[in-house]
Design a protein around this motif. Sequence first.
Motif, short mmCIF file in Angstrom:
data_model
loop_
_atom_site.label_atom_id
_atom_site.label_comp_id
_atom_site.label_asym_id
_atom_site.label_seq_id
_atom_site.Cartn_x
_atom_site.Cartn_y
_atom_site.Cartn_z
N LEU A 20 0.93 -1.13 -0.05
CA LEU A 20 0.09 0.11 -0.13
C LEU A 20 0.89 1.25 0.23
CD1 LEU A 20 -2.68 -1.06 2.66
CD2 LEU A 20 -2.76 -1.09 -0.01
N GLN A 21 0.61 2.14 -0.90
CA GLN A 21 1.37 3.46 -1.11
C GLN A 21 0.80 4.51 -0.20
OE1 GLN A 21 1.32 5.14 -4.79
NE2 GLN A 21 3.53 6.03 -4.86
N ASN A 22 1.60 5.11 0.44
CA ASN A 22 1.04 6.46 1.26
C ASN A 22 -0.12 5.83 2.28
OD1 ASN A 22 0.95 8.97 2.25
ND2 ASN A 22 -0.31 9.70 0.56
N ALA A 23 0.06 4.75 3.08
CA ALA A 23 -0.73 4.34 4.11
C ALA A 23 -0.75 5.37 5.16
CB ALA A 23 -0.51 2.87 4.59
N LYS A 24 -1.94 5.53 5.67
CA LYS A 24 -1.97 6.55 7.08
C LYS A 24 -2.46 5.85 8.38
CE LYS A 24 -2.97 9.20 3.29
NZ LYS A 24 -3.42 8.77 1.77
N PHE A 25 -1.80 6.28 9.33
CA PHE A 25 -2.12 5.83 10.59
C PHE A 25 -2.37 7.09 11.67
CE2 PHE A 25 0.37 2.85 8.27
CZ PHE A 25 -0.38 1.57 8.55
N ARG A 31 2.80 8.12 8.44
CA ARG A 31 2.56 7.83 6.92
C ARG A 31 3.67 7.14 6.27
NH1 ARG A 31 -1.08 12.43 4.35
NH2 ARG A 31 -2.65 12.72 6.13
N GLY A 32 3.44 6.40 5.24
CA GLY A 32 4.31 5.67 4.61
C GLY A 32 3.84 4.66 3.76
N ASP A 33 5.06 4.14 3.15
CA ASP A 33 4.53 2.92 2.09
C ASP A 33 4.74 1.56 3.04
OD1 ASP A 33 4.49 4.67 0.01
OD2 ASP A 33 6.35 4.27 -0.49
N LYS A 34 3.53 0.67 3.02
CA LYS A 34 3.22 -0.50 3.84
C LYS A 34 3.52 -1.90 3.12
CE LYS A 34 -0.25 -2.54 6.89
NZ LYS A 34 -1.62 -2.57 7.37
N THR A 35 4.20 -2.81 3.54
CA THR A 35 4.35 -3.97 2.75
C THR A 35 3.74 -4.98 3.82
OG1 THR A 35 6.36 -3.20 1.79
CG2 THR A 35 5.76 -5.47 1.88
N LEU A 62 6.34 -0.87 7.69
CA LEU A 62 6.07 0.42 7.33
C LEU A 62 7.43 1.25 6.78
CD1 LEU A 62 3.73 2.72 6.47
CD2 LEU A 62 4.38 3.45 8.89
N SER A 63 7.37 1.59 5.61
CA SER A 63 8.70 2.72 5.28
C SER A 63 8.24 4.19 5.49
CB SER A 63 9.20 2.41 3.88
OG SER A 63 10.12 3.40 3.69
N VAL A 64 8.68 4.66 6.95
CA VAL A 64 7.93 5.98 7.22
C VAL A 64 8.70 7.07 6.30
CG1 VAL A 64 7.69 7.58 8.98
CG2 VAL A 64 7.77 5.20 9.59
N THR A 65 7.75 7.64 5.82
CA THR A 65 7.87 9.05 5.01
C THR A 65 7.53 10.35 5.56
OG1 THR A 65 5.77 8.89 3.78
CG2 THR A 65 7.64 7.84 2.58
N GLN A 66 6.46 10.27 6.85
CA GLN A 66 6.17 11.46 7.62
C GLN A 66 5.72 10.69 8.95
OE1 GLN A 66 3.13 13.72 5.80
NE2 GLN A 66 2.39 14.66 7.63
N ALA A 67 6.12 11.72 9.94
CA ALA A 67 5.72 11.27 11.54
C ALA A 67 5.22 12.55 12.22
CB ALA A 67 6.79 10.80 12.19
N GLY A 123 3.08 1.64 16.52
CA GLY A 123 2.29 2.62 15.49
C GLY A 123 1.55 2.17 14.51
N LEU A 124 1.26 0.87 14.24
CA LEU A 124 0.48 0.28 13.14
C LEU A 124 -0.81 -0.42 13.71
CD1 LEU A 124 3.20 -1.68 11.32
CD2 LEU A 124 2.53 0.63 10.86
N GLY A 125 -0.77 -0.38 14.92
CA GLY A 125 -2.01 -1.25 15.59
C GLY A 125 -2.93 -0.05 16.44
N LEU A 126 -4.16 -0.35 16.62
CA LEU A 126 -4.98 0.41 17.51
C LEU A 126 -5.28 -0.09 19.02
CD1 LEU A 126 -8.06 1.05 14.74
CD2 LEU A 126 -5.86 2.48 15.39
#
Length: 254
Positions: A20-25, A31-35, A62-67, A123-126
Amino acid sequence: KTPTILSPGKASLEFGLKFLQNAKFPVSGLRGDKTSLGVMGLNFSLGKMAEVQTEWTAYNFLSVTQASSAPIVPELSSNGKATSDFGDIRLSTKILMIPESAQTPSFGVFTSVELPNASTNKGLGLNSTQYRGGILLGKHWGQLHAFGNLGLGILSNPVQAGSQNDVALYGLGGIYTLTEKINIAGEIFGRWSTRRVPPVGTESLSQLSLGLQIYQAGLRWDIAGSVGLTELSPKSGIIFGLTKEFDSFFHRKK
């Protein structure tokens, strides 16, 4: 989701990967690309009218592009450029109430619980339990199998204990048979929050996917692309999976 049930005594095992490209949490501000590797599903028929399903992902990266600033401050690796975790387990039941006839569609119901296995620290779970349930409809017109679902999601607030957000669930899709071994499949699905300012992590999400199903070597091969339709949905994605159907321990030999 489709109301179609596995044949009595049958089970299916699904295994795949997703990018997934530009996934948001929003809860962690990442934010970033999630594999996702090892996206698994195990489904069992409980007769002609019911099916149980289990879904889980072995590894999310997650390859983080924004925090950005958020309620939860995650523990990142690679100098703040990455994080990883396994996924939440989802347990579901699907019941076919009325089979399809020449004039009327099939009608079923589904219920699902998502358990809080993934950690908010990554950072990926709720870290909250989510419930979903609703109705399923399906109808064949020639080579087209159309299906849809409508339901309710009860999403626990991942930040504030004792509160929740109730959202509408929806889905509409179809599978078109091109040849004996190739189908085209597409679906639009998501959730809609009626709140003007929903709790963080329970916002509206929607995706559109389109791909192929190929039956070869005793397996169903699935490949699809997806695009996000809301602000917090992933921008785009690629999905690949294999499905194998086999006799379960409920199978009765003649």
